[in-house]
Design an enzyme around this catalytic site. Structure first.
Site, PDB file in Angstrom:
ATOM      1  N   ASN A   1       0.861  -1.186   0.000  1.00 32.45           N
ATOM      2  CA  ASN A   1       0.000   0.000   0.000  1.00 32.45           C
ATOM      3  C   ASN A   1       0.899   1.239   0.000  1.00 32.45           C
ATOM      4  O   ASN A   1       1.498   1.574   1.013  1.00 32.45           O
ATOM      5  CB  ASN A   1      -0.889  -0.043   1.256  1.00 32.45           C
ATOM      6  CG  ASN A   1      -1.718   1.215   1.432  1.00 32.45           C
ATOM      7  OD1 ASN A   1      -1.833   2.034   0.519  1.00 32.45           O
ATOM      8  ND2 ASN A   1      -2.305   1.372   2.611  1.00 32.45           N
ATOM      9  N   TRP A   2       0.970   1.893  -1.148  1.00 30.27           N
ATOM     10  CA  TRP A   2       1.871   3.054  -1.265  1.00 30.27           C
ATOM     11  C   TRP A   2       1.327   4.299  -0.588  1.00 30.27           C
ATOM     12  O   TRP A   2       2.016   5.288  -0.450  1.00 30.27           O
ATOM     13  CB  TRP A   2       2.133   3.381  -2.745  1.00 30.27           C
ATOM     14  CG  TRP A   2       2.854   2.338  -3.514  1.00 30.27           C
ATOM     15  CD1 TRP A   2       3.258   1.107  -3.077  1.00 30.27           C
ATOM     16  CD2 TRP A   2       3.287   2.432  -4.880  1.00 30.27           C
ATOM     17  NE1 TRP A   2       3.904   0.427  -4.076  1.00 30.27           N
ATOM     18  CE2 TRP A   2       3.933   1.222  -5.192  1.00 30.27           C
ATOM     19  CE3 TRP A   2       3.177   3.416  -5.854  1.00 30.27           C
ATOM     20  CZ2 TRP A   2       4.471   0.974  -6.456  1.00 30.27           C
ATOM     21  CZ3 TRP A   2       3.711   3.174  -7.118  1.00 30.27           C
ATOM     22  CH2 TRP A   2       4.361   1.960  -7.407  1.00 30.27           C
ATOM     23  N   LYS A   3       0.063   4.290  -0.232  1.00 28.49           N
ATOM     24  CA  LYS A   3      -0.585   5.466   0.357  1.00 28.49           C
ATOM     25  C   LYS A   3      -0.379   6.688  -0.569  1.00 28.49           C
ATOM     26  O   LYS A   3      -0.322   6.515  -1.776  1.00 28.49           O
ATOM     27  CB  LYS A   3      -0.072   5.706   1.774  1.00 28.49           C
ATOM     28  CG  LYS A   3      -0.171   4.425   2.619  1.00 28.49           C
ATOM     29  CD  LYS A   3       0.079   4.616   4.071  1.00 28.49           C
ATOM     30  CE  LYS A   3      -0.091   3.278   4.782  1.00 28.49           C
ATOM     31  NZ  LYS A   3       0.056   3.380   6.209  1.00 28.49           N
TER      32      LYS A   3
ATOM     33  N   HIS B   1      -9.462   1.415   5.370  1.00 31.12           N
ATOM     34  CA  HIS B   1      -8.154   1.552   6.021  1.00 31.12           C
ATOM     35  C   HIS B   1      -8.298   2.507   7.204  1.00 31.12           C
ATOM     36  O   HIS B   1      -9.085   3.457   7.138  1.00 31.12           O
ATOM     37  CB  HIS B   1      -7.133   2.088   5.004  1.00 31.12           C
ATOM     38  CG  HIS B   1      -5.734   2.041   5.528  1.00 31.12           C
ATOM     39  ND1 HIS B   1      -5.239   2.982   6.389  1.00 31.12           N
ATOM     40  CD2 HIS B   1      -4.732   1.150   5.326  1.00 31.12           C
ATOM     41  CE1 HIS B   1      -3.995   2.669   6.703  1.00 31.12           C
ATOM     42  NE2 HIS B   1      -3.653   1.561   6.071  1.00 31.12           N
TER      43      HIS B   1
ATOM     44  N   GLU C   1      -6.579   4.897   8.162  1.00 33.19           N
ATOM     45  CA  GLU C   1      -6.363   6.314   7.820  1.00 33.19           C
ATOM     46  C   GLU C   1      -7.618   6.910   7.189  1.00 33.19           C
ATOM     47  O   GLU C   1      -7.927   8.082   7.388  1.00 33.19           O
ATOM     48  CB  GLU C   1      -5.137   6.439   6.888  1.00 33.19           C
ATOM     49  CG  GLU C   1      -3.845   6.202   7.665  1.00 33.19           C
ATOM     50  CD  GLU C   1      -2.706   5.606   6.858  1.00 33.19           C
ATOM     51  OE1 GLU C   1      -2.765   5.623   5.618  1.00 33.19           O
ATOM     52  OE2 GLU C   1      -1.756   5.110   7.496  1.00 33.19           O
TER      53      GLU C   1
ATOM     54  N   GLU D   1      -5.245  -4.623  11.040  1.00 36.82           N
ATOM     55  CA  GLU D   1      -4.225  -3.586  11.170  1.00 36.82           C
ATOM     56  C   GLU D   1      -4.425  -2.833  12.478  1.00 36.82           C
ATOM     57  O   GLU D   1      -5.225  -1.884  12.528  1.00 36.82           O
ATOM     58  CB  GLU D   1      -4.330  -2.605   9.994  1.00 36.82           C
ATOM     59  CG  GLU D   1      -4.114  -3.259   8.653  1.00 36.82           C
ATOM     60  CD  GLU D   1      -3.515  -2.257   7.670  1.00 36.82           C
ATOM     61  OE1 GLU D   1      -2.413  -2.494   7.191  1.00 36.82           O
ATOM     62  OE2 GLU D   1      -4.156  -1.226   7.419  1.00 36.82           O
TER      63      GLU D   1
ATOM     64  N   GLY E   1       2.618   2.536  10.686  1.00 37.11           N
ATOM     65  CA  GLY E   1       3.558   3.637  10.464  1.00 37.11           C
ATOM     66  C   GLY E   1       4.310   4.067  11.714  1.00 37.11           C
ATOM     67  O   GLY E   1       4.962   5.109  11.722  1.00 37.11           O
TER      68      GLY E   1
ATOM     69  N   SER F   1       3.634  -1.786  10.397  1.00 42.59           N
ATOM     70  CA  SER F   1       5.091  -1.829  10.601  1.00 42.59           C
ATOM     71  C   SER F   1       5.694  -3.206  10.296  1.00 42.59           C
ATOM     72  O   SER F   1       6.619  -3.652  10.969  1.00 42.59           O
ATOM     73  CB  SER F   1       5.453  -1.381  12.015  1.00 42.59           C
ATOM     74  OG  SER F   1       5.060  -0.034  12.209  1.00 42.59           O
TER      75      SER F   1
ATOM     76  N   GLY G   1       2.852  -1.090   4.274  1.00 49.90           N
ATOM     77  CA  GLY G   1       2.898   0.323   3.924  1.00 49.90           C
ATOM     78  C   GLY G   1       4.321   0.744   3.616  1.00 49.90           C
ATOM     79  O   GLY G   1       4.833   0.536   2.509  1.00 49.90           O
ATOM     80  N   GLY G   2       4.995   1.317   4.591  1.00 52.88           N
ATOM     81  CA  GLY G   2       6.337   1.885   4.411  1.00 52.88           C
ATOM     82  C   GLY G   2       7.295   0.976   3.658  1.00 52.88           C
ATOM     83  O   GLY G   2       8.002   1.427   2.739  1.00 52.88           O
TER      84      GLY G   2
HETATM   85  P1  PGA Z   1       2.943   0.493   7.606  1.00 51.30           P
HETATM   86  O1  PGA Z   1       1.466   0.655   7.035  1.00 51.30           O
HETATM   87  O2  PGA Z   1       3.473  -0.830   7.087  1.00 51.30           O
HETATM   88  O3  PGA Z   1       3.708   1.658   7.088  1.00 51.30           O
HETATM   89  O4  PGA Z   1       2.838   0.469   9.099  1.00 51.30           O
HETATM   90  C1  PGA Z   1       0.613  -0.449   6.909  1.00 51.30           C
HETATM   91  C2  PGA Z   1      -0.719  -0.004   6.360  1.00 51.30           C
HETATM   92  O5  PGA Z   1      -1.209   1.047   6.760  1.00 51.30           O
HETATM   93  O6  PGA Z   1      -1.302  -0.652   5.487  1.00 51.30           O
END
Ligand code: PGA
Length: 260
Positions: free
Chosen positions: A9-11, A104, A106, A176, A182, A222, A243-244
């Site tokens: 997930n590149w956000k 998600h 966010e 999640e 993050g 993470s 994500g990251g």
């Molecule tokens: P993260 O994000 O790996 O950067 O913690 C995961 C996500 O939000 O899908």
């Protein structure tokens, strides 16, 4: 049997050019380092990349001929019409997108998405034959007050329980924990396993054991090349929403390798 799936997930990261360059780099690494595995008898995961909307369509063109799928990070809860700024599930399908991430944390936290809205978006995704990745998870405060099971049960009931058996089979669940996203503070493999097993039991209670055994439940928060193997080795963890660590081709390949 349930699938193993790794989703990047590149956000809201990467311009079109940066994104396409990274995807090309990733596909080269995939070819060099993982193509042999496909014949090794080991279960190869479904690899899914979720770029921002502006890169989705070209990513899907690039992905053709490769063994990866493209996801969107969101879709509208409406079918079509006067909804300025929205992108519909049918537009995504027409752009050769296969998956869509819905709910998600966010989206829930910053854009006020409720379980009801998430349920509507899931309906739109299924109508357009997209596989919906439904995200659930508790906040730090909810965990510290011991409410994680209650919160997750409610999210699953309100986002998914209106679906019939057939529809539920097109769903992937991502656990999640919000406190792990993050933050660099991942759930321990035991914490992830405990919730994943619980989620499976909630699904089983409504849809029966067979369906609950077949649904893929991904861990996100993470997850990186260092901790992925121990998390993915848990019996109820079927992959990850990354994500990251998905923003760098090398790291993302290493996360994919961790599930083999
Ligand atoms: P993260 O994000 O790996 O950067 O913690 C995961 C996500 O939000 O899908």
């Amino acid at each position: 049997m349930r699938k193993k799936i790794i989703v990047g997930n590149w956000k809201m990261n990467k311009t079109h050019r940066e994104g396409m360059e990274m995807l090309v780099h990733f596909l080269k690494l995939l070819d060099l380092e993982l193509s042999l595995n496909e014949d090794s008898g080991k279960e190869f995961p479904e690899i899914v990349v979720a770029p921002p909307y502006l890169i989705v369509a070209d990513s899907a063109v690039l992905a053709q001929g490769w063994d990866i799928k493209i996801a969107a990070q969101n879709c509208s809860s409406e079918k079509e019409g006067a909804f300025t700024g929205e992108i519909s599930a049918s537009m995504l399908k027409a752009a050769k997108v296969d998956y869509v991430i819905i709910g998600h944390s966010e989206r829930r936290n910053y854009f006020g998405e409720t379980n009801q809205l998430v349920a509507n978006k899931i309906n739109r995704a299924l109508e357009s034959n997209l596989i919906a990745i439904c995200c659930v998870g508790e906040t730090l405060q909810e965990r510290e007050s011991g409410k994680q099971f209650q919160i997750i049960t409610r999210q699953i009931q309100e986002c998914l329980f209106h679906l019939n058996n057939d529809q539920l089979s097109k769903i992937v669940i991502a656990y999640e924990p919000v406190w792990a996203i993050g933050t660099g503070k991942n759930a321990t493999p035991e914490q992830a396993q405990e919730i994943h097993k619980y989620i499976r039991s909630v699904i089983s209670g409504k849809y029966g054991k067979e369906i609950s055994e077949n649904i893929s439940i991904l861990y996100g928060g993470s997850c990186n090349p260092q901790n992925a193997k121990s998390i993915f080795s848990q019996p109820d963890v079927d992959g990850g929403l990354i994500g990251g660590a998905s923003l760098n081709a090398r790291d993302f390949i290493d996360v994919v390798k961790a599930i083999l």
